[in-house]
Design an enzyme around this catalytic site. Structure first.
Site, mmCIF file in Angstrom:
data_model
loop_
_atom_site.group_PDB
_atom_site.id
_atom_site.type_symbol
_atom_site.label_atom_id
_atom_site.label_comp_id
_atom_site.label_asym_id
_atom_site.label_seq_id
_atom_site.Cartn_x
_atom_site.Cartn_y
_atom_site.Cartn_z
ATOM 1 N N GLU A 66 0.876 -1.176 0.000
ATOM 2 C CA GLU A 66 0.000 0.000 0.000
ATOM 3 C C GLU A 66 0.908 1.219 0.000
ATOM 4 O O GLU A 66 1.913 1.255 0.712
ATOM 5 C CB GLU A 66 -0.897 0.008 1.234
ATOM 6 C CG GLU A 66 -1.802 1.221 1.336
ATOM 7 C CD GLU A 66 -2.687 1.209 2.574
ATOM 8 O OE1 GLU A 66 -2.851 2.294 3.171
ATOM 9 O OE2 GLU A 66 -3.191 0.139 2.955
ATOM 10 N N GLU A 71 -1.957 11.267 4.097
ATOM 11 C CA GLU A 71 -3.058 11.051 5.036
ATOM 12 C C GLU A 71 -2.963 12.152 6.087
ATOM 13 O O GLU A 71 -1.869 12.495 6.525
ATOM 14 C CB GLU A 71 -2.946 9.703 5.752
ATOM 15 C CG GLU A 71 -3.177 8.509 4.858
ATOM 16 C CD GLU A 71 -3.102 7.218 5.642
ATOM 17 O OE1 GLU A 71 -4.158 6.640 5.944
ATOM 18 O OE2 GLU A 71 -1.969 6.797 5.954
#
Length: 190
Positions: A66, A71
């Site tokens: 990933e 974020e």
């Protein structure tokens, strides 16, 4: 515009959040992803720009890999850029994450990752912030440090996510809703 809201239907409260992805539409191996985005702040909000494998070398998360280009959580004054792999997550090697120096995340910023056969480089506003290298380990098939090699293809996800009790973003504070993540543009280079 990706929006997170709280609604009521039949006497029950629901949270709804926006997400766009290129799964089964457009995926690629190697190249550069550049996104201009503005994200909201607030407890429980979890805006993100990330990538997951459409075609993978190793099966199951986090072994499949990933790539978190950006974020933002918990009203922190910085964004996170992270790699998830079996090597990092399950075997405890912490070489796969960084917190960016403070930036005006509530304004438009340009987040990027450049993916090459031997490294991933992350940027915020054209400043190199993090590099994750393919270590070419002799026991790669066992430790799964580099699921980003030949044979893998990733797609892009943009989402205005919401946290909850026990999640990384923490529980929602409804005072922060509606929450809006704005994407000005996204570019992918081979």
């Amino acid at each position: 515009v990706l929006k997170a809201i709280k609604t009521e239907k039949d006497g029950k409260e629901y949270y709804t959040s926006g997400k766009v992805n290129s799964q089964n539409k457009r995926d690629f191996m190697y190249g550069k992803v550049v996104v201009s985005a503005k994200v909201p702040e607030g407890q429980g909000l979890w805006p993100a720009i990330w990538m997951m494998p459409q075609k993978y070398i190793y099966q199951g998360w986090p072994a499949c890999g990933e790539i978190d280009i950006m974020e933002h959580i918990r009203q922190e004054p910085h964004v996170h850029q992270t790699i998830h792999t079996h090597y990092r997550n399950n075997l405890g090697n912490e070489a796969g994450t960084t917190k960016q120096p403070p930036c005006n995340y509530w304004d438009y910023n340009v987040y990027a990752v450049e993916w090459r056969p031997d490294y991933l480089e992350f940027y915020v506003n054209d400043v190199l912030t993090f590099r994750y290298e393919n270590m070419h380990l002799p026991n790669e098939a066992e430790v799964m440090q580099w699921p980003f090699g030949d044979g893998s293809e990733f797609y892009i996800i943009l989402n205005m996510g919401l946290g909850d009790e026990g999640t990384w973003a923490g529980p929602m504070d409804d005072a922060n809703l509606p929450a809006v993540m704005e994407i000005d543009w996204i570019k992918v280079y081979r």
